[in-house]
Design a protein around this motif. Structure first.
Motif, PDB file in Angstrom:
ATOM      1  N   SER A  31       0.805  -1.225   0.000  1.00 38.53           N
ATOM      2  CA  SER A  31       0.000   0.000   0.000  1.00 38.53           C
ATOM      3  C   SER A  31       0.836   1.272   0.000  1.00 38.53           C
ATOM      4  CB  SER A  31      -0.931   0.021   1.216  1.00 38.53           C
ATOM      5  OG  SER A  31      -1.859  -1.029   1.150  1.00 38.53           O
ATOM      6  N   SER A 103      -3.916  -5.565  -3.317  1.00 34.25           N
ATOM      7  CA  SER A 103      -4.534  -4.720  -4.337  1.00 34.25           C
ATOM      8  C   SER A 103      -5.297  -5.516  -5.395  1.00 34.25           C
ATOM      9  CB  SER A 103      -3.487  -3.829  -5.012  1.00 34.25           C
ATOM     10  OG  SER A 103      -2.509  -4.607  -5.670  1.00 34.25           O
ATOM     11  N   GLN A 106      -8.766  -5.842  -4.140  1.00 39.13           N
ATOM     12  CA  GLN A 106      -9.531  -4.637  -3.834  1.00 39.13           C
ATOM     13  C   GLN A 106     -10.541  -4.398  -4.946  1.00 39.13           C
ATOM     14  OE1 GLN A 106      -6.616  -1.547  -3.208  1.00 39.13           O
ATOM     15  NE2 GLN A 106      -5.833  -2.520  -1.373  1.00 39.13           N
ATOM     16  N   GLY A 107     -11.683  -3.843  -4.576  1.00 36.32           N
ATOM     17  CA  GLY A 107     -12.730  -3.613  -5.552  1.00 36.32           C
ATOM     18  C   GLY A 107     -13.584  -4.852  -5.775  1.00 36.32           C
ATOM     19  N   ASN A 138      -4.552   9.028   0.586  1.00 34.77           N
ATOM     20  CA  ASN A 138      -4.893   7.683   0.133  1.00 34.77           C
ATOM     21  C   ASN A 138      -6.319   7.724  -0.425  1.00 34.77           C
ATOM     22  OD1 ASN A 138      -5.427   4.961  -0.262  1.00 34.77           O
ATOM     23  ND2 ASN A 138      -4.493   4.320   1.677  1.00 34.77           N
ATOM     24  N   HIS A 139      -6.432   8.249  -1.636  1.00 38.52           N
ATOM     25  CA  HIS A 139      -7.741   8.535  -2.219  1.00 38.52           C
ATOM     26  C   HIS A 139      -8.592   7.289  -2.429  1.00 38.52           C
ATOM     27  CE1 HIS A 139      -6.483  12.645  -2.569  1.00 38.52           C
ATOM     28  NE2 HIS A 139      -5.396  12.262  -3.215  1.00 38.52           N
ATOM     29  N   ARG A 140      -7.965   6.198  -2.779  1.00 41.58           N
ATOM     30  CA  ARG A 140      -8.742   4.967  -2.966  1.00 41.58           C
ATOM     31  C   ARG A 140      -9.370   4.509  -1.652  1.00 41.58           C
ATOM     32  NH1 ARG A 140      -7.076  -0.324  -6.476  1.00 41.58           N
ATOM     33  NH2 ARG A 140      -9.102  -1.307  -6.308  1.00 41.58           N
TER      34      ARG A 140
END
Length: 176
Positions: A31, A103, A106-107, A138-140
């Motif tokens: 991250s 990652s 993620q999503g 950390n925009h996500r």
């Protein structure tokens, strides 16, 4: 890998401390490498993400979950809730100390399922708010937390290996 693997999220115990430490260090590195000082990340992981630290949290009443995939239940993420360590905490709060997923997962439905499990556990324990700290750029992560109803209530500085970074402190109201 062309298909999403079979996965599960299960409660973690002190017997899972080594797996928690491994996935914690790996997801923290994934991250923040390139955004946070590399030597600081290594020092932070060595100190904050040791198996002993996870055993200690769990012995003090923290709850943790491991996200795992097949084959063999490989750990790919985790969540940890504990007594608040944030200065902005109030009576009735609980802290989402850590929630990370590699990652490539993620999503996916895994992330939402992990947040739902954390929220249900926090509510079942009778807490009014769930707090967390997140790096301010950390925009996500910020978008993920906003999607789940968290709102910014303040700021803090966060030490990673002797260097400080700015975080937002977020809260999710669990009042009915």
């Amino acid at each position: 890998m062309t298909e999403f693997p079979i996965w599960r999220i299960r409660p973690a115990t002190a017997d899972d401390a080594e797996a928690l430490a491994l996935v914690a260090s790996a997801t923290f590195l994934e991250s923040f490498a390139g955004f946070v000082d590399g030597a600081g990340i290594v020092a932070h992981c060595r100190r904050q993400h040791s198996a002993e630290n996870y055993r200690k949290y769990l012995a003090q009443g923290a709850k943790a979950w491991l996200a795992e995939v097949e084959p063999g239940h490989a750990p790919v993420g985790y969540a940890l809730i504990c007594a608040p360590e944030l200065e902005l905490a109030q009576q009735g709060d609980l802290e989402l100390k850590r929630i990370y997923l590699f990652s490539r997962f993620q999503g996916s439905m895994m992330a939402g399922a992990m947040m739902r499990i954390v929220r249900e556990a926090t509510t079942a324990l009778g807490h009014k708010r769930l707090l967390l700290g997140v790096k301010n750029d950390n925009h996500r992560a910020l978008a993920f937390y906003a999607k789940h109803g968290f709102q910014t209530i303040g700021t803090r500085t966060f030490d990673v290996g002797g260097k400080t970074y700015d975080d937002y402190v977020l809260a999710l109201s669990l009042a009915n």
